[in-house]
Motif scaffolding. Structure first.
Motif, mmCIF file in Angstrom:
data_model
loop_
_atom_site.group_PDB
_atom_site.id
_atom_site.type_symbol
_atom_site.label_atom_id
_atom_site.label_comp_id
_atom_site.label_asym_id
_atom_site.label_seq_id
_atom_site.Cartn_x
_atom_site.Cartn_y
_atom_site.Cartn_z
ATOM 1 N N UNK A 44 0.820 -1.205 0.000
ATOM 2 C CA UNK A 44 0.000 0.000 0.000
ATOM 3 C C UNK A 44 0.857 1.260 0.000
ATOM 4 N N UNK A 45 2.026 1.181 0.605
ATOM 5 C CA UNK A 45 2.929 2.332 0.678
ATOM 6 C C UNK A 45 3.940 2.369 -0.465
ATOM 7 N N UNK B 163 -2.437 3.090 -7.670
ATOM 8 C CA UNK B 163 -3.411 2.109 -7.197
ATOM 9 C C UNK B 163 -3.814 1.185 -8.336
ATOM 10 N N UNK B 164 -3.969 -0.107 -8.031
ATOM 11 C CA UNK B 164 -4.348 -1.097 -9.042
ATOM 12 C C UNK B 164 -5.812 -0.993 -9.454
ATOM 13 N N UNK B 165 -6.619 -0.368 -8.640
ATOM 14 C CA UNK B 165 -8.064 -0.477 -8.825
ATOM 15 C C UNK B 165 -8.596 0.522 -9.844
ATOM 16 N N UNK B 166 -9.278 1.571 -9.432
ATOM 17 C CA UNK B 166 -10.011 2.408 -10.390
ATOM 18 C C UNK B 166 -9.133 3.513 -10.971
ATOM 19 N N UNK C 121 1.881 6.592 -6.643
ATOM 20 C CA UNK C 121 2.947 7.119 -7.480
ATOM 21 C C UNK C 121 4.090 7.643 -6.633
ATOM 22 N N UNK C 122 4.808 8.609 -7.142
ATOM 23 C CA UNK C 122 6.038 9.067 -6.498
ATOM 24 C C UNK C 122 5.807 9.814 -5.193
ATOM 25 N N UNK C 123 4.591 10.264 -4.944
ATOM 26 C CA UNK C 123 4.301 10.918 -3.662
ATOM 27 C C UNK C 123 4.032 9.904 -2.556
ATOM 28 N N UNK C 124 3.907 8.625 -2.927
ATOM 29 C CA UNK C 124 3.609 7.584 -1.954
ATOM 30 C C UNK C 124 2.249 6.973 -2.219
ATOM 31 N N UNK C 125 2.084 5.724 -1.791
ATOM 32 C CA UNK C 125 0.886 4.975 -2.120
ATOM 33 C C UNK C 125 -0.407 5.579 -1.628
ATOM 34 N N UNK D 166 -11.307 -0.885 -2.176
ATOM 35 C CA UNK D 166 -11.092 -1.476 -3.492
ATOM 36 C C UNK D 166 -9.613 -1.741 -3.727
ATOM 37 N N UNK D 167 -8.798 -0.834 -3.272
ATOM 38 C CA UNK D 167 -7.350 -0.990 -3.414
ATOM 39 C C UNK D 167 -6.847 -2.164 -2.595
ATOM 40 N N UNK D 168 -7.366 -2.292 -1.380
ATOM 41 C CA UNK D 168 -6.967 -3.406 -0.513
ATOM 42 C C UNK D 168 -7.389 -4.734 -1.132
#
Length: 755
Positions: free
Chosen positions: A39-40, A45-48, A54-58, A72-74
């Motif tokens: 997640x971090x 994100x894989x979802x929507x 990205x580069x700012x963090x998950x 959804x991401x989880x």
């Protein structure tokens, strides 16, 4: 909101404690630590397609706001962290056994870890080497270009998408079908005709300046939960949210967001909808023409804006003026008073965003729906300024990136010229197959090789019998995936079906990029998979595509193996894809970026004359068949209604993570959500088991659930309900009408005649 139908939801609001409970369960699972590390991870994100990471963090979006992950991401990450499927599994389970699995059971088999092949006459998938894969691919792609096709989903990277279309076009084939053909193609087609650009003109930053949002045909609490944070903030600053949806979704009435633990989560939720309209499915054009008519009557249109920045506006105004209110209200099922109140809110707001999802696009007149929305935005001056405009809400996390990279049958002329120069020859001008045309061509025996980069072509289509039959006419199908799905066991080729395992986004050994639905390009860091040799034998999508190309072309006209370096791929993208110039230096700068020219802060559009092109949208002629059309006697108990299919709250596209849908009160996948009045009219009772008949198939033992849905309308889960219907096709985009399907619901004990 007191007049809303009673919801069967077990929750007083969308989001809330069930989301927190799910996060806790996953955190305490054996893969909890790896889940949080992922997640971090610095990747999108894989979802929507709403986008974060990205580069700012998950957990951080492009605005620098934290706590932007959602359930959804989880779900998506947890599924990717499953153990690999052991080799003995496919030795012990035949294809006939695998075909009995549900979507959720397919997903829970685990990760694909080694290449597999199902040969004609064999009952089991067998492990093969990558050398054998490339040998088969070389033969399968060495065919006339018209007999080669690809299909793709939007979870892969920009780089993989670019290489896929480059490989296909190097072979002379334009058969680049894509999952967007089945969902947002009307958005792309319609917006390009009106504004000259097929994407959203609204960025996240722009959205923060709006004072009114129309959310049309979207269940954002389930499918794009992070968008709900923006709706909460808009309501807090005094803005209005108008929901247009035949079904009352509890999360669109009130939503408890974990991103605001004190002011939203712990207070029982934040109010979302200011006004909630429930039109008849398929009648959206009538509603928006009605809004235009009311805006004219209330003197709320921007005539000077129309004169300066649009073409054909007078014809649109005249059509709305001349259509009768009776025609409008009878078609859409809403009263003149409801439409007038909605028009007043739009006309009195200063910055209005028109946002929609597949409840608008998946209709036989999907492109006309887009035209009617764009017309309404234009006559109120809400296009070409910050905080206002059109915003399609796309599904897959990189589905828009695929279109930008040229994975489309409608390639932009400037990209065509750039690719011709890169490949050293003119591109083939033969029109390619979009997804529905691909199924038809396959059914007619016109396709020999199909390369599927992700997705579930079988289950995503209407008429699953036709999809299965069509795919069975193809000689060789390559399924590139991380996990099994229904298509791998039902969408089988005539001679050989291959499942090819690849790394997911956060496992790739190289950096990749993705594009959000709001035109923001993210850079994804390298990662490492938990699946390791000798049990696992995975490669990246980049390596797979470039090695196939090398086997076919060698180093002609470009060094294909050099393209395994994604830095080099990004340099080529920068030279050939308009608006993507900054991607050429993103590895050095780490600067993620908005694509040039797409976010509009002034009414200068990407058309030949810089003006928006408006189109008259005729009201649809809607009707329902009789029971006799389904082989049911008119005097027999039962009812004909309009079915809309869609996803549950525990689902992403065709992948089902959880069977129940607590927010709709639907305890399992074999339910039909109905209005209580329809249940009584048909002589049924809630929880009764019924038979549902469409124009193509039948589903039995379906449980009736009463819910907050418009009278005359029903809801069932996709993809299971796809077996029922053929679906009308929008002639302008090729997208099926999943959201208006006539069905007949009958008591199986009283069913007579030929079934």
């Amino acid at each position: 909101m007191d007049n809303l139908p009673q919801s069967k939801s077990s929750s007083p609001a969308g989001g809330g404690l069930p989301v927190i409970q799910y996060w806790v369960e996953q955190t305490l699972s054996p893969q909890g630590l790896k889940l949080w590390q992922t997640l971090n991870h610095k990747s999108a994100c894989l979802s929507c397609a709403w986008g974060t990471g990205g580069q700012k963090g998950g957990f951080v979006n492009e605005a620098g706001e934290y706590l932007q992950r959602c359930a959804k991401s989880v779900e998506a990450i947890a599924a990717e962290l499953q153990p690999g499927i052991k080799q003995y599994f496919f030795q012990e389970h035949s294809i006939s056994e695998l075909q009995k699995l549900t979507s959720q059971e397919c997903d829970r088999l685990g990760r694909l870890s080694y290449p597999l092949i199902l040969r004609s006459g064999s009952s089991h998938y067998q492990r093969i080497s990558w050398e054998e894969v490339y040998h088969i691919a070389t033969q399968a792609f060495n065919l006339p270009p018209a007999r080669i096709a690809s299909y793709s989903s939007g979870r892969s990277s920009n780089e993989a998408a670019y290489l896929l279309q480059l490989l296909m076009r190097s072979l002379g084939s334009n058969n680049l079908a894509d999952c967007s053909d089945l969902c947002h193609a009307p958005s792309t087609v319609g917006l390009k005709k009106v504004f000259g650009s097929g994407t959203s003109m609204i960025s996240l930053e722009s959205l923060k300046h709006s004072d009114c949002i129309l959310l049309i045909g979207s269940n954002a609490p389930a499918n794009h939960p992070r968008l709900m944070n923006e709706l909460i903030k808009l309501r807090e600053r005094g803005g209005k949210v108008i929901i247009i949806n035949p079904q009352i979704e509890i999360g669109l009435v009130k939503f408890a967001s974990p991103a605001f633990p004190i002011k939203s989560l712990l207070t029982g939720g934040s109010d979302i909808s200011s006004l909630y309209l429930q039109p008849i499915p398929g009648s959206d054009v009538a509603l928006f023409v009605g809004l235009q008519k009311s805006l004219i009557e209330q003197h709320l249109i921007k005539t000077e804006y129309l004169k300066s920045h649009t073409q054909n506006w007078q014809e649109v105004i005249n059509y709305a003026n001349n259509i009768s209110w009776d025609n409008i209200t009878n078609t859409c099922g809403l009263s003149k008073e409801e439409i007038t109140a909605t028009a007043y809110i739009i006309g009195k707001s200063t910055r209005v965003v028109f946002a929609w999802a597949m409840g608008i696009t998946q209709h036989a007149n999907g492109v006309d729906n887009i035209f009617s929305i764009a017309n309404t935005a234009l006559i109120t001056g809400n296009a070409g300024k910050i905080g206002a405009g059109t915003m399609p809400i796309r599904g897959h996390s990189n589905v828009q990136g695929f279109g930008s990279m040229g994975v489309t049958v409608h390639l932009r002329e400037e990209i065509k010229q750039a690719l011709s120069q890169l490949l050293g020859k003119p591109l083939n001008e033969t029109p390619g197959y979009h997804t529905r045309d691909l199924i038809t061509a396959a059914e007619l025996g016109k396709i020999d090789t199909l390369f599927c980069l992700g997705g579930n072509l079988y289950a995503a289509n209407p008429d699953l019998q036709q999809a299965k039959q069509a795919l069975s006419q193809i000689e060789t199908i390559f399924y590139v995936a991380t996990k099994p799905n229904l298509g791998h066991f039902h969408g089988l080729a005539k001679q050989q079906t291959l499942m090819l395992p690849v790394f997911n986004r956060f496992e790739n050994p190289h950096k990749t990029t993705t594009e959000s639905g709001n035109n923001f390009v993210r850079l994804n860091d390298e990662g490492k998979s938990h699946l390791q040799p000798p049990d696992a034998d995975l490669i990246s999508e980049i390596e797979l595509i470039t090695e196939i190309a090398h086997q076919l072309h060698g180093e002609t006209p470009i060094n294909w193996r050099k393209l395994q370096d994604t830095v080099y791929v990004r340099e080529l993208i920068a030279k050939t894809i308009p608006g993507y110039e900054k991607i050429g230096t993103i590895d050095q700068t780490k600067q993620e970026f908005m694509i040039e020219g797409r976010i509009l802060d002034e009414p200068k559009f990407h058309t030949s004359d810089g003006k928006a092109q408006m189109f008259v949208t005729p009201l649809p002629q809607l009707s329902l068949p009789t029971k006799a059309a389904f082989g049911v006697a008119e005097n027999q108990p039962g009812i004909v209604v309009i079915l809309g299919t869609g996803r549950s709250y525990g689902q992403h596209n065709t992948v089902v993570y959880r069977n129940e849908d607590k927010y709709r009160g639907m305890p399992h996948r074999h339910c039909i959500l109905m209005n209580l009045l329809d249940v009584k009219k048909a002589g049924f009772e809630e929880h009764q088991r019924v038979t549902v008949k469409g124009d193509r198939g039948v589903l039995e033992n379906i449980e009736i659930i009463c819910g907050a849905i418009l009278e005359g309308v029903a809801f069932m889960f996709y993809p299971e309900a796809n077996v029922l219907f053929k679906a009308k096709i929008d002639p302008q985009s090729g997208t099926p009408a999943y959201k208006r399907v006539p069905i007949c619901i009958v008591d199986p004990q009283l069913l007579t005649g030929d079934r």
